[in-house]
Design a protein around this motif. Structure first.
Motif, PDB file in Angstrom:
ATOM      1  N   ARG A   1       7.005   0.509   5.483  1.00  0.00           N
ATOM      2  CA  ARG A   1       6.313  -0.194   4.408  1.00  0.00           C
ATOM      3  C   ARG A   1       7.059  -0.046   3.079  1.00  0.00           C
ATOM      4  O   ARG A   1       7.075  -0.968   2.264  1.00  0.00           O
TER       5      ARG A   1
ATOM      6  N   LEU B   1       2.379   6.737  -2.649  1.00  0.00           N
ATOM      7  CA  LEU B   1       3.525   7.496  -2.128  1.00  0.00           C
ATOM      8  C   LEU B   1       4.676   7.572  -3.139  1.00  0.00           C
ATOM      9  O   LEU B   1       5.718   8.147  -2.841  1.00  0.00           O
TER      10      LEU B   1
ATOM     11  N   GLN C   1       0.825  -1.210   0.000  1.00  0.00           N
ATOM     12  CA  GLN C   1       0.000   0.000   0.000  1.00  0.00           C
ATOM     13  C   GLN C   1       0.861   1.262   0.000  1.00  0.00           C
ATOM     14  O   GLN C   1       0.615   2.203   0.761  1.00  0.00           O
ATOM     15  N   THR C   2       1.869   1.260  -0.861  1.00  0.00           N
ATOM     16  CA  THR C   2       2.752   2.435  -0.969  1.00  0.00           C
ATOM     17  C   THR C   2       2.683   3.077  -2.356  1.00  0.00           C
ATOM     18  O   THR C   2       3.413   4.033  -2.624  1.00  0.00           O
TER      19      THR C   2
ATOM     20  N   HIS D   1      -1.699  -1.879  10.396  1.00  0.00           N
ATOM     21  CA  HIS D   1      -0.660  -2.146   9.403  1.00  0.00           C
ATOM     22  C   HIS D   1       0.214  -3.333   9.809  1.00  0.00           C
ATOM     23  O   HIS D   1       0.750  -4.043   8.954  1.00  0.00           O
TER      24      HIS D   1
ATOM     25  N   LEU E   1       8.480  10.978   4.856  1.00  0.00           N
ATOM     26  CA  LEU E   1       7.434  10.046   5.271  1.00  0.00           C
ATOM     27  C   LEU E   1       7.459   9.817   6.778  1.00  0.00           C
ATOM     28  O   LEU E   1       8.476  10.030   7.439  1.00  0.00           O
ATOM     29  N   SER E   2       6.336   9.341   7.303  1.00  0.00           N
ATOM     30  CA  SER E   2       6.294   8.931   8.704  1.00  0.00           C
ATOM     31  C   SER E   2       7.074   7.631   8.873  1.00  0.00           C
ATOM     32  O   SER E   2       7.393   6.947   7.891  1.00  0.00           O
TER      33      SER E   2
ATOM     34  N   GLN F   1       5.155   4.703   7.318  1.00  0.00           N
ATOM     35  CA  GLN F   1       5.196   4.716   5.854  1.00  0.00           C
ATOM     36  C   GLN F   1       6.570   4.275   5.352  1.00  0.00           C
ATOM     37  O   GLN F   1       6.677   3.482   4.413  1.00  0.00           O
ATOM     38  N   ARG F   2       7.617   4.764   5.987  1.00  0.00           N
ATOM     39  CA  ARG F   2       8.986   4.381   5.578  1.00  0.00           C
ATOM     40  C   ARG F   2       9.185   2.875   5.710  1.00  0.00           C
ATOM     41  O   ARG F   2       9.787   2.237   4.841  1.00  0.00           O
TER      42      ARG F   2
END
Length: 267
Positions: free
Chosen positions: A155, A140, A136-137, A182, A148-149, A152-153
């Motif tokens: 992932r 991005l 799910q990136t 997640h 990124l948070s 997020q990083r």
């Protein structure tokens, strides 16, 4: 030790390895077989040697004695790109180059498949797109990684390892920085990859996640394998107390039917 090595056949194993950082010995004469096609989770208290073992299995750390075997041969004897096409590693901490975008970072997972004769191809494009969709990136892709948070990083790094498309995946604390939703999505993804034929080896801190998702658990303490085998066979109240110093009850998870560890109060 529970669940000995003799019955397990694996493409990846450590044979009597001694693992050191400078003068500090982390593990001595440690032998581990990763069953081929398993979802193996390594558990144990902090500083027991879990991440060090993973680094040795990926050839990032060279044992001072013993050897790591990949497909019947010492891993030290393989060319680097061949190892990188077979074993993918998500380390505990990763640092992205300044200013690199998500799409560019994930694309670096295809490096082991490039050569003078084989440049970037449609196959590489598909591998990168699939890895980003699975984590799910995709949305991005044009963002700089350093904006990124933490979740997020994490992932994005998982996506890069997935893009490598290796038959063996080594994941060191892959759920770090991820919120609970997640975490479950990532573990479900690992379970799906395992069902499709990948061998997964992950270091996890959450024992209940380990019991729910693993087909094989390796419990370590002080650089030694204390127990090894399917969660239902090895996860006992005595093991949890011996390894983690935690008094608990073990009941059946009402959703998955796997062992569920319930800590007792300190009184």
């Amino acid at each position: 030790m529970t669940g000995g090595h003799d019955s397990a056949k694996g493409k990846l194993e450590a044979q009597g390895v001694t693992l050191r950082y400078d003068a500090r010995t982390i593990a001595e004469n440690l032998s581990v077989v990763i069953p081929d096609g398993s979802f193996t989770v390594i558990v144990g208290p902090n500083a027991c040697g879990k991440s060090t073992l993973l680094r040795a299995l990926s050839r990032l750390l060279v044992p001072s004695a013993g050897q790591v075997i990949l497909d019947g041969k010492a891993i030290a004897g393989y060319p680097s790109k061949q190892v990188a096409r077979t074993v993918g590693l998500l380390p505990q901490t990763s640092i992205a180059p300044d200013g690199i975008t998500v799409a560019d970072l994930v694309s670096r997972g295809r490096y082991p498949h490039q050569s003078f004769f084989r440049q970037w191809s449609q196959e590489d494009e598909v591998a990168v797109a699939s890895a980003m969709a699975a984590t799910q990136t995709t949305e991005l892709s044009n963002r700089p990684v350093d904006e990124l948070s933490g979740g997020q990083r994490q992932r994005v790094w998982v996506a890069m390892v997935l893009a490598q498309q290796t038959p063996i995946l080594l994941l060191d604390e892959p759920t770090t920085f991820l919120d609970i939703a997640h975490q479950i999505e990532l573990l479900n993804l690992c379970q799906d990859l395992n069902a499709a034929g990948r061998t997964i080896v992950a270091v996890l801190h959450d024992l209940n996640h380990a019991c729910r998702y693993a087909t094989n658990i390796i419990a370590m303490k002080d650089g030694t394998v204390i127990a090894e085998g399917p969660p239902a066979a090895i996860m006992t109240e005595k093991l949890v107390e011996d390894v983690f110093g935690l008094r608990c009850m073990i009941i059946e998870d009402p959703v998955s039917g796997t062992p569920l560890i319930v800590p007792k109060s300190g009184k």
